[in-house]
Design a protein around this motif. Structure first.
Motif, PDB file in Angstrom:
ATOM      1  N   ASP A 118      -0.056   7.229  12.658  1.00 54.35           N
ATOM      2  CA  ASP A 118       0.389   7.865  13.892  1.00 54.35           C
ATOM      3  C   ASP A 118       1.539   8.801  13.523  1.00 54.35           C
ATOM      4  O   ASP A 118       2.573   8.346  13.042  1.00 54.35           O
ATOM      5  CB  ASP A 118       0.869   6.795  14.879  1.00 54.35           C
ATOM      6  N   PRO A 119       1.411  10.125  13.720  1.00 52.56           N
ATOM      7  CA  PRO A 119       2.475  11.035  13.275  1.00 52.56           C
ATOM      8  C   PRO A 119       3.803  10.844  13.997  1.00 52.56           C
ATOM      9  O   PRO A 119       4.837  11.312  13.515  1.00 52.56           O
ATOM     10  CB  PRO A 119       1.890  12.426  13.559  1.00 52.56           C
ATOM     11  N   ALA A 163       3.278   9.013   5.921  1.00 54.14           N
ATOM     12  CA  ALA A 163       2.099   9.287   5.095  1.00 54.14           C
ATOM     13  C   ALA A 163       2.530   9.996   3.828  1.00 54.14           C
ATOM     14  O   ALA A 163       3.475  10.794   3.832  1.00 54.14           O
ATOM     15  CB  ALA A 163       1.088  10.140   5.865  1.00 54.14           C
ATOM     16  N   VAL A 164       1.827   9.708   2.733  1.00 59.79           N
ATOM     17  CA  VAL A 164       2.021  10.409   1.468  1.00 59.79           C
ATOM     18  C   VAL A 164       0.787  11.269   1.224  1.00 59.79           C
ATOM     19  O   VAL A 164      -0.349  10.801   1.368  1.00 59.79           O
ATOM     20  CB  VAL A 164       2.224   9.423   0.300  1.00 59.79           C
ATOM     21  N   SER A 166       9.256  16.568  17.167  1.00 60.30           N
ATOM     22  CA  SER A 166       8.615  17.089  15.961  1.00 60.30           C
ATOM     23  C   SER A 166       8.869  16.144  14.781  1.00 60.30           C
ATOM     24  O   SER A 166       9.770  15.304  14.830  1.00 60.30           O
ATOM     25  CB  SER A 166       9.157  18.496  15.633  1.00 60.30           C
ATOM     26  N   ASN A 167       8.053  16.279  13.762  1.00 58.38           N
ATOM     27  CA  ASN A 167       8.270  15.501  12.539  1.00 58.38           C
ATOM     28  C   ASN A 167       8.404  16.462  11.362  1.00 58.38           C
ATOM     29  O   ASN A 167       8.672  17.641  11.562  1.00 58.38           O
ATOM     30  CB  ASN A 167       7.162  14.460  12.335  1.00 58.38           C
ATOM     31  N   ARG A 168       8.274  15.975  10.149  1.00 60.54           N
ATOM     32  CA  ARG A 168       8.475  16.859   8.999  1.00 60.54           C
ATOM     33  C   ARG A 168       7.558  16.514   7.847  1.00 60.54           C
ATOM     34  O   ARG A 168       7.088  15.375   7.722  1.00 60.54           O
ATOM     35  CB  ARG A 168       9.920  16.808   8.522  1.00 60.54           C
ATOM     36  N   ILE A 169       7.296  17.517   7.023  1.00 59.53           N
ATOM     37  CA  ILE A 169       6.701  17.298   5.704  1.00 59.53           C
ATOM     38  C   ILE A 169       7.725  17.765   4.682  1.00 59.53           C
ATOM     39  O   ILE A 169       8.348  18.816   4.835  1.00 59.53           O
ATOM     40  CB  ILE A 169       5.354  18.039   5.532  1.00 59.53           C
ATOM     41  N   CYS A 170       7.919  16.953   3.659  1.00 62.19           N
ATOM     42  CA  CYS A 170       8.912  17.242   2.626  1.00 62.19           C
ATOM     43  C   CYS A 170       8.234  17.107   1.264  1.00 62.19           C
ATOM     44  O   CYS A 170       7.825  16.008   0.877  1.00 62.19           O
ATOM     45  CB  CYS A 170      10.099  16.294   2.745  1.00 62.19           C
ATOM     46  N   VAL A 171       8.094  18.219   0.560  1.00 64.53           N
ATOM     47  CA  VAL A 171       7.382  18.263  -0.720  1.00 64.53           C
ATOM     48  C   VAL A 171       8.385  18.093  -1.860  1.00 64.53           C
ATOM     49  O   VAL A 171       9.439  18.740  -1.875  1.00 64.53           O
ATOM     50  CB  VAL A 171       6.650  19.611  -0.896  1.00 64.53           C
ATOM     51  N   PHE A 216       4.852  19.867  14.245  1.00 66.05           N
ATOM     52  CA  PHE A 216       4.022  18.747  14.676  1.00 66.05           C
ATOM     53  C   PHE A 216       2.925  18.611  13.628  1.00 66.05           C
ATOM     54  O   PHE A 216       1.927  19.332  13.658  1.00 66.05           O
ATOM     55  CB  PHE A 216       3.494  18.993  16.090  1.00 66.05           C
ATOM     56  N   ILE A 217       3.166  17.705  12.701  1.00 68.12           N
ATOM     57  CA  ILE A 217       2.421  17.668  11.440  1.00 68.12           C
ATOM     58  C   ILE A 217       1.666  16.352  11.324  1.00 68.12           C
ATOM     59  O   ILE A 217       2.250  15.278  11.498  1.00 68.12           O
ATOM     60  CB  ILE A 217       3.404  17.835  10.250  1.00 68.12           C
ATOM     61  N   THR A 218       0.378  16.452  11.036  1.00 73.65           N
ATOM     62  CA  THR A 218      -0.465  15.267  10.910  1.00 73.65           C
ATOM     63  C   THR A 218      -1.179  15.296   9.570  1.00 73.65           C
ATOM     64  O   THR A 218      -1.855  16.293   9.243  1.00 73.65           O
ATOM     65  CB  THR A 218      -1.525  15.227  12.040  1.00 73.65           C
TER      66      THR A 218
END
Length: 283
Positions: free
Chosen positions: A97-98, A103-104, A182-187, A277-279
């Motif tokens: 659930d975002p 999640a990886v 909102s959420n985030r992606i972190c590379v 808004f990242i899934t």
């Protein structure tokens, strides 16, 4: 009574090393029926070995404050250990659930070099879209770096001090609407593994646990809910998720007490971050 004094009364200062604790996984018994811990969706075929579990929570020591932590900062309590089978069964998930779970994802070959070399951050969004759905307006925070060897990496810009386990408030929505944040992606664009740390209880689930434990205890006015939760539940662990170069975590950092960690690194801890808004796409 100040927040710092109140926190120290409930979560006494502890040395970072081992101390007697309940049996591994006992923290899950604190969760009421029907309340599940925050889930973690890993790469296909993984058994949870990239996750480790702290011995609980603790307030930063005087020595740690002397080298940059703010008063009252809360940190993972060592030692770290592997997850038990029961923890894996409760935490690992395949359909995150975002607004709640972590999640990886692993970016395609060549993505890491493109992100490191990009002149315009927006140029790399196609690489992120290969592993995630990016909806709504995106805030490309771009590349950042931290010193190596830090148990937590976030620093308050107004004070220059490390804040420890914390909650983001970019959207600043009220509790009842936090799940819409909102959420985030972190590379991880560095050359060594880094860690994402998180408390495995969603902000929206904390009031139910606090109502059972707080009783007549009156915290100082305006105590942040997440700080109150960590003070009242020092036995709740921090989960530590390893993120290797070319991998990323997707997390609801407005609903999840968290931080990054550069422990074990010898060079700069480098990352590239996008908010929106990242899934994570289905595995």
């Amino acid at each position: 009574m100040s927040l710092t004094a109140w926190l120290r009364r409930l979560v006494p200062e502890r040395a970072p090393g081992p101390e007697p604790s309940a049996s591994p996984g006992a923290w899950m018994d604190l969760l009421p029926a029907g309340l599940e811990p925050v889930g973690a969706a890993l790469l296909p075929g993984e058994d949870g070995s990239r996750l480790s579990v702290s011995a609980g929570l603790r307030v930063a020591t005087a020595a740690e404050m002397a080298v940059g932590y703010e008063a009252g900062a809360v940190l993972p309590r060592e030692p770290w250990r592997p997850m038990t089978r029961a923890e894996r069964d409760r935490v690992l998930c395949t359909d995150p659930d975002p607004a709640r779970d972590v999640a990886v994802v692993r970016l395609p070959p060549g993505s890491l070099a493109r992100i490191r070399a990009c002149g315009e951050p927006v140029e790399v969004l196609s690489d992120l879209r290969s592993v995630c759905r990016l909806d709504g307006s995106l805030d490309v925070l771009g590349a950042g770096s931290n010193p190596p060897g830090r148990q937590t990496v976030t620093i308050a810009p107004e004070t220059g001090r490390s804040i420890g386990m914390h909650l983001d408030s970019w959207d600043n929505l009220p509790l009842e609407a936090r799940g819409l944040s909102s959420n985030r992606i972190c590379v991880n664009i560095g050359r060594e593994s880094r860690f994402f740390l998180f408390v495995p209880v969603s902000l929206m689930d904390m009031p139910a646990l606090l109502a059972e434990r707080l009783g007549p205890e009156e915290p100082p006015a305006d105590t942040p809910l997440y700080r109150l939760f960590m003070a009242m539940f020092p036995e709740i662990p921090v989960l530590r998720c390893r993120v290797d170069p070319g991998e990323a975590y997707v997390a609801p950092t407005e609903c999840l007490v968290h931080d990054g960690s550069s422990l074990g690194q010898t060079g700069l801890d480098e990352q590239f971050t996008v908010r929106g808004f990242i899934t994570a796409l289905p595995r």
